[in-house]
Motif scaffolding. Structure first.
Motif, PDB file in Angstrom:
ATOM      1  N   SER A 111      65.905  70.178 -12.820  1.00  0.00           N
ATOM      2  CA  SER A 111      66.448  68.662 -11.580  1.00  0.00           C
ATOM      3  C   SER A 111      65.148  68.856 -10.436  1.00  0.00           C
ATOM      4  N   VAL A 113      61.225  70.404  -9.980  1.00  0.00           N
ATOM      5  CA  VAL A 113      59.682  71.017 -11.388  1.00  0.00           C
ATOM      6  C   VAL A 113      58.406  70.843  -9.968  1.00  0.00           C
ATOM      7  N   SER A 115      54.997  71.256  -9.777  1.00  0.00           N
ATOM      8  CA  SER A 115      53.485  71.410 -10.203  1.00  0.00           C
ATOM      9  C   SER A 115      52.464  71.030  -9.255  1.00  0.00           C
ATOM     10  N   VAL A 116      51.088  71.810  -9.639  1.00  0.00           N
ATOM     11  CA  VAL A 116      50.137  72.003  -8.982  1.00  0.00           C
ATOM     12  C   VAL A 116      50.904  73.670  -7.524  1.00  0.00           C
ATOM     13  N   ASP A 130      61.804  80.989  -4.089  1.00  0.00           N
ATOM     14  CA  ASP A 130      62.960  80.232  -3.757  1.00  0.00           C
ATOM     15  C   ASP A 130      62.952  78.304  -3.255  1.00  0.00           C
ATOM     16  N   VAL A 132      64.412  75.657  -0.978  1.00  0.00           N
ATOM     17  CA  VAL A 132      65.834  75.630  -0.599  1.00  0.00           C
ATOM     18  C   VAL A 132      65.448  73.936   0.224  1.00  0.00           C
TER      19      VAL A 132
ATOM     20  N   SER B 111      49.372  71.432  -2.401  1.00  0.00           N
ATOM     21  CA  SER B 111      49.053  72.265  -3.158  1.00  0.00           C
ATOM     22  C   SER B 111      50.140  73.029  -3.466  1.00  0.00           C
ATOM     23  N   VAL B 112      51.357  72.010  -3.490  1.00  0.00           N
ATOM     24  CA  VAL B 112      52.482  72.206  -3.437  1.00  0.00           C
ATOM     25  C   VAL B 112      53.205  70.731  -4.341  1.00  0.00           C
ATOM     26  N   VAL B 113      53.472  70.794  -5.158  1.00  0.00           N
ATOM     27  CA  VAL B 113      54.017  69.544  -5.669  1.00  0.00           C
ATOM     28  C   VAL B 113      55.333  69.226  -5.864  1.00  0.00           C
ATOM     29  N   LEU B 114      56.424  68.961  -5.299  1.00  0.00           N
ATOM     30  CA  LEU B 114      58.053  68.819  -5.400  1.00  0.00           C
ATOM     31  C   LEU B 114      58.734  67.718  -6.778  1.00  0.00           C
ATOM     32  N   SER B 115      58.439  67.775  -8.204  1.00  0.00           N
ATOM     33  CA  SER B 115      58.562  66.097  -8.304  1.00  0.00           C
ATOM     34  C   SER B 115      60.617  66.428  -8.400  1.00  0.00           C
ATOM     35  N   VAL B 116      61.039  65.583  -9.096  1.00  0.00           N
ATOM     36  CA  VAL B 116      62.451  65.484  -9.772  1.00  0.00           C
ATOM     37  C   VAL B 116      62.948  66.480  -8.987  1.00  0.00           C
ATOM     38  N   LEU B 117      63.141  65.507  -7.850  1.00  0.00           N
ATOM     39  CA  LEU B 117      63.881  66.429  -6.440  1.00  0.00           C
ATOM     40  C   LEU B 117      65.422  66.139  -6.818  1.00  0.00           C
ATOM     41  N   PRO B 118      66.265  67.117  -6.623  1.00  0.00           N
ATOM     42  CA  PRO B 118      67.886  66.874  -6.968  1.00  0.00           C
ATOM     43  C   PRO B 118      69.106  65.451  -6.408  1.00  0.00           C
ATOM     44  N   GLU B 119      69.656  65.204  -6.995  1.00  0.00           N
ATOM     45  CA  GLU B 119      70.504  64.387  -6.008  1.00  0.00           C
ATOM     46  C   GLU B 119      70.843  65.185  -4.606  1.00  0.00           C
ATOM     47  N   ASN B 128      65.103  69.763   6.067  1.00  0.00           N
ATOM     48  CA  ASN B 128      63.167  70.093   5.216  1.00  0.00           C
ATOM     49  C   ASN B 128      63.803  71.159   4.559  1.00  0.00           C
ATOM     50  N   ILE B 129      62.623  71.099   3.222  1.00  0.00           N
ATOM     51  CA  ILE B 129      62.709  71.631   1.956  1.00  0.00           C
ATOM     52  C   ILE B 129      61.525  73.090   2.190  1.00  0.00           C
ATOM     53  N   ASP B 130      62.659  73.929   2.057  1.00  0.00           N
ATOM     54  CA  ASP B 130      61.877  75.398   2.389  1.00  0.00           C
ATOM     55  C   ASP B 130      61.085  75.430   0.664  1.00  0.00           C
ATOM     56  N   VAL B 131      60.228  76.390   0.995  1.00  0.00           N
ATOM     57  CA  VAL B 131      59.928  76.804  -0.297  1.00  0.00           C
ATOM     58  C   VAL B 131      59.406  77.795  -0.377  1.00  0.00           C
ATOM     59  N   VAL B 132      59.402  78.663  -0.750  1.00  0.00           N
ATOM     60  CA  VAL B 132      58.950  79.989  -0.671  1.00  0.00           C
ATOM     61  C   VAL B 132      58.575  81.124  -1.559  1.00  0.00           C
TER      62      VAL B 132
END
Lengths: 138, 138
Positions: A111, A113, A115-116, A130, A132, B111-119, B128-132
DNA sequence: GTGATTGCAAATCTTTTGCACTAAA
DNA sequence: TTTAGTGCAAAAGATTTGCAATCAC
């Protein structure tokens, strides 16, 4: 004497990971892996063990959680500083953390994705990613 | 007596946030915000302050970091349990964490693209969204 | 037996807190 | 002045560690 019969495969799971299937490790493995995916802290697991008749010290719970994580049976999730959460779901998936309640939810890997992806520094390999989503109550 | 001239805007920045521009807060703000984006722990900042002639107690460093985070001057990043990192970059971006060295790098938000976010669960808002990206040396 | 594992208590480490003192408005 | 901010030391947690006792093989 009552024998604690572990769920099928516990012994194999531990020995395959190079860990002796001791009474304590089997008891904890049963609690961790028998009931589907879960997030848990050392303190919580220790209480469950104690309540469930598995005699084990808190220090051993910590050691066991770390050992399980090292061999890939668990995954450590950094949510907020000061407390380690261990996730029995080691497959690709992400998290939703409610900052107001402290609740931690799984988000299925498909759920989200990404990309890039960014470039990695040289001579490094990517372990896990991770993601979150920090949410709060309205 | 030597006057420590803070970088331009430090006083305004603090007062705008509703914080009194005290000597300690100005000194810490200067260390944090003068040299571009950075990640730092309370202990590290305390050492820098002490080394740089800013007299401040560790307790005040902790309090100040938390206050700055509350008013949006900093962002707390959960990397590994047991230690809080504060990021002076509060804009959208992500992180690369080298588990072998403990180094923490910024990844530009684009340089990061999040697509299809969860409900999201009902009655919650996303903070905020942490991506590690956890990496290790080859 | 022998080496791995465990339990306990003590130690460590990070962060917070209570309270008297100091400084900013 | 008056209230917010600070320092110190103590407290609070979470986690790790040293070592003797115990267990798995």
């Amino acid at each position: 004497m009552k024998t604690c019969r572990p769920f099928t495969g516990a012994v194999d799971r531990l020995t395959a990971a190079g860990l002796r299937p001791t009474r304590q490790r089997l008891g904890l493995a049963r609690l961790l892996f028998e009931g589907g995916n879960r997030h848990i802290t050392a303190e919580q697991l220790h209480r469950e063990a104690t309540d469930g008749g598995v005699k084990v010290s808190l220090a051993t719970v910590y050691n066991t959680l770390n050992q399980f994580t090292e061999v890939g049976l668990l995954r450590e999730v950094a949510m907020a500083a000061g407390r380690a959460y261990f996730d029995t779901n080691t497959s690709a998936h992400y998290h939703l953390f409610n900052e107001d309640t402290g609740e931690l939810f799984d988000v299925p890997g498909d759920s989200v994705v990404l990309s890039v992806l960014p470039e990695m520094p040289e001579n490094t390999v990517i372990g896990n990613i991770d993601v979150v989503f920090h949410i709060r109550n309205k």
